[in-house]
Every structure is written in C-alpha cells, then in structure tokens.
Design a protein around this motif. Sequence first.
Motif, PDB file in Angstrom:
ATOM      1  N   UNK A  85       0.852  -1.466  -0.134  1.00 19.48           N
ATOM      2  CA  UNK A  85       0.161  -0.069   0.115  1.00 19.48           C
ATOM      3  C   UNK A  85       0.871   1.334   0.129  1.00 19.48           C
ATOM      4  N   UNK A  86       1.928   1.291   0.807  1.00 18.11           N
ATOM      5  CA  UNK A  86       2.814   2.464   0.811  1.00 18.11           C
ATOM      6  C   UNK A  86       3.557   2.525  -0.388  1.00 18.11           C
ATOM      7  N   UNK A  87       3.946   1.675  -0.906  1.00 19.23           N
ATOM      8  CA  UNK A  87       4.619   1.932  -2.326  1.00 19.23           C
ATOM      9  C   UNK A  87       3.870   2.410  -3.404  1.00 19.23           C
ATOM     10  N   UNK A  88       2.635   2.267  -3.235  1.00 13.93           N
ATOM     11  CA  UNK A  88       1.475   2.501  -4.301  1.00 13.93           C
ATOM     12  C   UNK A  88       0.994   3.985  -3.944  1.00 13.93           C
ATOM     13  N   UNK A  89       1.330   4.486  -2.680  1.00 15.13           N
ATOM     14  CA  UNK A  89       0.907   5.767  -2.196  1.00 15.13           C
ATOM     15  C   UNK A  89       1.563   6.897  -3.200  1.00 15.13           C
ATOM     16  N   UNK A  90       0.853   7.817  -3.584  1.00  8.26           N
ATOM     17  CA  UNK A  90       1.483   8.642  -4.308  1.00  8.26           C
ATOM     18  C   UNK A  90       2.442   9.833  -3.718  1.00  8.26           C
ATOM     19  N   UNK A  91       2.113   9.847  -2.409  1.00  9.63           N
ATOM     20  CA  UNK A  91       2.828  10.879  -1.454  1.00  9.63           C
ATOM     21  C   UNK A  91       4.351  10.244  -1.481  1.00  9.63           C
ATOM     22  N   UNK A  92       4.539   9.015  -1.420  1.00 10.30           N
ATOM     23  CA  UNK A  92       5.848   8.284  -1.130  1.00 10.30           C
ATOM     24  C   UNK A  92       6.584   8.424  -2.619  1.00 10.30           C
ATOM     25  N   UNK A  93       5.723   8.136  -3.568  1.00  9.88           N
ATOM     26  CA  UNK A  93       5.976   8.190  -5.065  1.00  9.88           C
ATOM     27  C   UNK A  93       6.714   9.651  -5.317  1.00  9.88           C
ATOM     28  N   UNK A  94       6.087  10.757  -4.647  1.00  9.59           N
ATOM     29  CA  UNK A  94       6.513  11.811  -4.965  1.00  9.59           C
ATOM     30  C   UNK A  94       7.677  12.485  -4.178  1.00  9.59           C
ATOM     31  N   UNK A  95       7.978  11.686  -3.116  1.00  6.47           N
ATOM     32  CA  UNK A  95       9.060  12.023  -2.193  1.00  6.47           C
ATOM     33  C   UNK A  95      10.506  11.309  -2.836  1.00  6.47           C
ATOM     34  N   UNK A  96       9.957  10.401  -3.811  1.00  8.07           N
ATOM     35  CA  UNK A  96      11.280   9.686  -4.254  1.00  8.07           C
ATOM     36  C   UNK A  96      11.547   9.604  -5.722  1.00  8.07           C
ATOM     37  N   UNK A  97      11.469  10.891  -6.479  1.00 17.41           N
ATOM     38  CA  UNK A  97      11.418  10.785  -7.988  1.00 17.41           C
ATOM     39  C   UNK A  97      12.601  10.241  -8.401  1.00 17.41           C
ATOM     40  N   UNK A  98      13.699  10.778  -8.078  1.00 17.51           N
ATOM     41  CA  UNK A  98      15.213  10.581  -8.343  1.00 17.51           C
ATOM     42  C   UNK A  98      16.050   9.970  -7.382  1.00 17.51           C
ATOM     43  N   UNK A  99      16.598   8.918  -7.234  1.00 21.44           N
ATOM     44  CA  UNK A  99      17.516   8.465  -6.158  1.00 21.44           C
ATOM     45  C   UNK A  99      18.490   9.412  -5.938  1.00 21.44           C
ATOM     46  N   UNK A 100      19.058  10.127  -7.076  1.00 21.89           N
ATOM     47  CA  UNK A 100      20.177  11.096  -7.188  1.00 21.89           C
ATOM     48  C   UNK A 100      19.891  12.174  -6.221  1.00 21.89           C
ATOM     49  N   UNK A 101      18.364  12.599  -6.054  1.00 19.15           N
ATOM     50  CA  UNK A 101      17.976  13.821  -5.212  1.00 19.15           C
ATOM     51  C   UNK A 101      17.761  13.467  -3.764  1.00 19.15           C
ATOM     52  N   UNK A 102      18.070  12.076  -3.349  1.00 18.97           N
ATOM     53  CA  UNK A 102      17.772  11.738  -1.870  1.00 18.97           C
ATOM     54  C   UNK A 102      18.750  12.336  -1.097  1.00 18.97           C
ATOM     55  N   UNK A 103      18.391  12.677   0.202  1.00 22.03           N
ATOM     56  CA  UNK A 103      19.330  13.372   1.133  1.00 22.03           C
ATOM     57  C   UNK A 103      20.280  12.262   1.656  1.00 22.03           C
ATOM     58  N   UNK A 104      20.490  10.985   1.037  1.00 21.61           N
ATOM     59  CA  UNK A 104      21.306   9.938   1.387  1.00 21.61           C
ATOM     60  C   UNK A 104      21.934   9.196   0.268  1.00 21.61           C
ATOM     61  N   UNK A 105      23.078   8.467   0.556  1.00 17.73           N
ATOM     62  CA  UNK A 105      23.404   7.710  -0.668  1.00 17.73           C
ATOM     63  C   UNK A 105      22.618   6.392  -0.677  1.00 17.73           C
ATOM     64  N   UNK A 106      21.695   6.144  -1.498  1.00 20.20           N
ATOM     65  CA  UNK A 106      20.861   5.094  -1.685  1.00 20.20           C
ATOM     66  C   UNK A 106      21.477   3.812  -1.755  1.00 20.20           C
ATOM     67  N   UNK A 107      22.642   3.852  -2.736  1.00 18.24           N
ATOM     68  CA  UNK A 107      23.435   2.623  -2.706  1.00 18.24           C
ATOM     69  C   UNK A 107      23.977   2.082  -1.457  1.00 18.24           C
ATOM     70  N   UNK A 108      24.200   2.849  -0.577  1.00 22.65           N
ATOM     71  CA  UNK A 108      25.159   2.182   0.651  1.00 22.65           C
ATOM     72  C   UNK A 108      23.864   2.043   1.827  1.00 22.65           C
ATOM     73  N   UNK A 109      22.611   1.968   1.608  1.00 20.36           N
ATOM     74  CA  UNK A 109      21.695   1.728   2.522  1.00 20.36           C
ATOM     75  C   UNK A 109      21.561   0.482   2.812  1.00 20.36           C
ATOM     76  N   UNK A 110      21.382  -0.352   3.999  1.00 16.69           N
ATOM     77  CA  UNK A 110      21.268  -1.362   4.239  1.00 16.69           C
ATOM     78  C   UNK A 110      19.781  -1.562   4.735  1.00 16.69           C
ATOM     79  N   UNK A 111      19.174  -2.797   4.225  1.00 18.67           N
ATOM     80  CA  UNK A 111      17.585  -2.927   4.549  1.00 18.67           C
ATOM     81  C   UNK A 111      17.587  -4.535   4.701  1.00 18.67           C
ATOM     82  N   UNK A 112      16.497  -5.014   5.733  1.00 21.25           N
ATOM     83  CA  UNK A 112      16.118  -6.179   5.722  1.00 21.25           C
ATOM     84  C   UNK A 112      15.003  -6.491   6.743  1.00 21.25           C
ATOM     85  N   UNK A 113      14.239  -7.466   6.478  1.00 21.65           N
ATOM     86  CA  UNK A 113      13.261  -7.811   7.311  1.00 21.65           C
ATOM     87  C   UNK A 113      13.707  -8.908   8.240  1.00 21.65           C
ATOM     88  N   UNK A 114      13.166  -8.530   9.544  1.00 19.64           N
ATOM     89  CA  UNK A 114      13.459  -9.385  10.800  1.00 19.64           C
ATOM     90  C   UNK A 114      12.338  -9.930  11.739  1.00 19.64           C
TER      91      UNK A 114
END
Length: 120
Positions: A85-114
């Motif tokens: 649901x979150x990924x389909x939310x237009x507000x999230x999509x508007x916040x992340x139009x281009x990974x290069x414009x993010x306030x952090x290095x997306x390529x160095x982000x670590x993520x996982x489910x626990x």
Amino acid sequence: MSYVDGFLLPVPKKNLAAYKKMAAKAGKIWREHGALDYRECAGDDLKTAFGLPYPKLMKLKKGEVPVFSWIMFKSRKHRDTVNAKVMKDPRIQAMCPDPKQMPFDVKRMCYGGFKTLVKA
C-alpha cells in the motif's frame, strides 16, 4: 510475534534536517497504512570501547552520520500488505522521484526484514 523492517544508512550531516523532514512524512504514511511503529534514529554515542562501531562498519565518510531506522508490523504478511500500500501511495512516489536527489546515498543503504526473537 511482531516483524520488523530494519534500515541502516549514511546521511551527510548537512542533509540531516532534510532527511528528518522526509522521514517524518514517510513515517506518517506508513502508520496510516497500518505500521505499528516507525522510528528514525541518528547516531550519537558512537565511540565504543568494544565491538565494531557503526562508523567503521558502515565506512562512513567525513561529515556523515549513521541513521538506524525500523518499522514494526504484526507479522511478515502484515508487513507485505502495508508495504504494498505504501509503495502505491502517491505521496511516497512524489518523495522519491530520483534516487540522485535523496538526502543520503541510496546505494549504501542496508535493509532487511527481521523476525522478533525476544520481546521483553
């Protein structure tokens, strides 16, 4: 037991305010779609005498701070439903139009489910 999505990411100190603003909006959206808890935490006491300190583990560059985040759900199935649901939310999509414009290095982000092992 609950299920947690965990994140660890490097944020330049100069971008921390922008990251906080973005995270506050994202947290509201995740909670609206059913997440039980949403936390974003900036590194503070990082000079440990034991173990592997976050700055060394993450190979932080000068001027970066580690951000440790988590989102809590009822179960993995609940997480999958909420995240869809979150990924389909237009507000999230508007916040992340281009990974290069993010306030952090997306390529160095670590993520996982626990899976939760202990809840005290």
